[in-house]
Design a protein around this motif. Structure first.
Motif, PDB file in Angstrom:
ATOM      1  N   ALA A 152      -6.960  -6.636 -25.031  1.00  0.00           N
ATOM      2  CA  ALA A 152      -6.802  -5.696 -23.916  1.00  0.00           C
ATOM      3  C   ALA A 152      -7.720  -6.079 -22.757  1.00  0.00           C
ATOM      4  N   ARG A 153      -8.941  -6.520 -23.075  1.00  0.00           N
ATOM      5  CA  ARG A 153      -9.870  -6.946 -22.021  1.00  0.00           C
ATOM      6  C   ARG A 153      -9.338  -8.165 -21.279  1.00  0.00           C
ATOM      7  N   LYS A 154      -8.574  -8.983 -21.954  1.00  0.00           N
ATOM      8  CA  LYS A 154      -7.973 -10.156 -21.324  1.00  0.00           C
ATOM      9  C   LYS A 154      -6.693  -9.805 -20.570  1.00  0.00           C
ATOM     10  N   GLY A 155      -6.258  -8.556 -20.691  1.00  0.00           N
ATOM     11  CA  GLY A 155      -5.046  -8.127 -20.008  1.00  0.00           C
ATOM     12  C   GLY A 155      -3.765  -8.543 -20.706  1.00  0.00           C
ATOM     13  N   LEU A 156      -3.876  -8.925 -21.979  1.00  0.00           N
ATOM     14  CA  LEU A 156      -2.695  -9.388 -22.715  1.00  0.00           C
ATOM     15  C   LEU A 156      -1.974  -8.261 -23.447  1.00  0.00           C
ATOM     16  N   VAL A 157      -2.658  -7.161 -23.685  1.00  0.00           N
ATOM     17  CA  VAL A 157      -2.014  -6.007 -24.311  1.00  0.00           C
ATOM     18  C   VAL A 157      -2.508  -4.740 -23.639  1.00  0.00           C
ATOM     19  N   LYS A 158      -1.716  -3.684 -23.776  1.00  0.00           N
ATOM     20  CA  LYS A 158      -2.121  -2.368 -23.279  1.00  0.00           C
ATOM     21  C   LYS A 158      -2.149  -1.406 -24.448  1.00  0.00           C
ATOM     22  N   ILE A 159      -3.310  -0.782 -24.648  1.00  0.00           N
ATOM     23  CA  ILE A 159      -3.494   0.158 -25.748  1.00  0.00           C
ATOM     24  C   ILE A 159      -3.371   1.575 -25.205  1.00  0.00           C
ATOM     25  N   SER A 160      -2.427   2.329 -25.714  1.00  0.00           N
ATOM     26  CA  SER A 160      -2.216   3.712 -25.275  1.00  0.00           C
ATOM     27  C   SER A 160      -2.341   4.640 -26.480  1.00  0.00           C
TER      28      SER A 160
END
Length: 235
Positions: free
Chosen positions: A62-70
């Motif tokens: 997520a920090r790398k912008g590869l996934v979004k955690i909701s």
């Protein structure tokens, strides 16, 4: 020939192994942008690790912008944005700011950055963009006596200039400079007097942009940033 090992090879954390595997799958297109990742339970079974390792791996992605955690939803694959790139630098940059001459280096960065932006704006700004900048200037002038509000309108004025080229990375860099330097600006001296001087500088910068005076805009912007730095950081 025998090899002398001076120190043992560090073993990777389980979460790092999971992170690398998932990142490879994403970058190779095995999991496409917008696709949901398997549930945490399925990932635990697939990699043979515990929930903490899965969550650490997903947080790193997520920090790398590869996934979004909701919350309450499955984690989805995303595409890194300009904000993601700058965010990754934030921690390192704040550490650098605390070093000797750190502020001066960032001040130099801001002068180079703002110089390019105002030169571009003075040459290429459309009538609509100039009107938007004029509205930002009016808000700035109305808040001279309210220091907290003036700071917000000051930032907004410069953000409008940063938006003129239409490059999202420029806006991300602008926001980063706000976070790293401008928001940390100490309050020194007579705020209203300093605010009025800044507003006058903004007015001159605006007039140069409106009149397509590239050199004048660059000169006034540089003088403005040097004045702000001297007053807020060196006085």
């Amino acid at each position: 020939m025998p090899i002398t090992i001076k120190r043992p090879v560090e073993r990777k954390k389980l979460s790092e192994t999971v992170e690398e595997e998932l990142e490879l799958m994403i970058r190779q297109g095995e999991i496409a942008e917008g696709d949901a990742l398997p549930s945490e339970r399925d990932l635990m079974a697939a990699f043979g690790v515990g929930r903490p390792s899965i969550r650490d791996a997903l947080s790193a992605l997520a920090r790398k912008g590869l996934v979004k955690i909701s919350s309450g939803e499955r984690t989805r694959v995303t595409r890194p944005s300009a904000d993601t790139i700058i965010s990754e630098l934030s921690g390192m940059s704040k550490d650098f700011l605390s070093q000797p001459n750190g502020l001066q280096y960032f001040d130099q960065l801001r002068k180079f950055f703002e110089s390019s932006l105002v030169r571009y704006a003075a040459e290429y700004a459309t009538e609509e963009q100039i009107n938007e900048l004029e509205k930002a200037l009016e808000l700035n002038g109305k808040s001279v006596k309210n220091n907290s509000q003036f700071k917000k309108t000051d930032i907004y004025f410069h953000r409008v200039i940063a938006s003129i080229p239409g490059n999202p990375i420029f806006l991300a860099v602008h926001q980063a400079l706000v976070d790293w330097v401008i928001d940390a600006r100490p309050v020194k001296g007579n705020c209203e007097e300093l605010n009025m001087k800044s507003f006058k500088d903004h007015t001159e910068i605006f007039n140069c942009i409106k009149n397509h005076d590239v050199e004048g805009a660059d000169k006034k912007s540089t003088q403005h940033i040097e004045y702000v730095f001297d007053k807020y950081y060196l006085s």
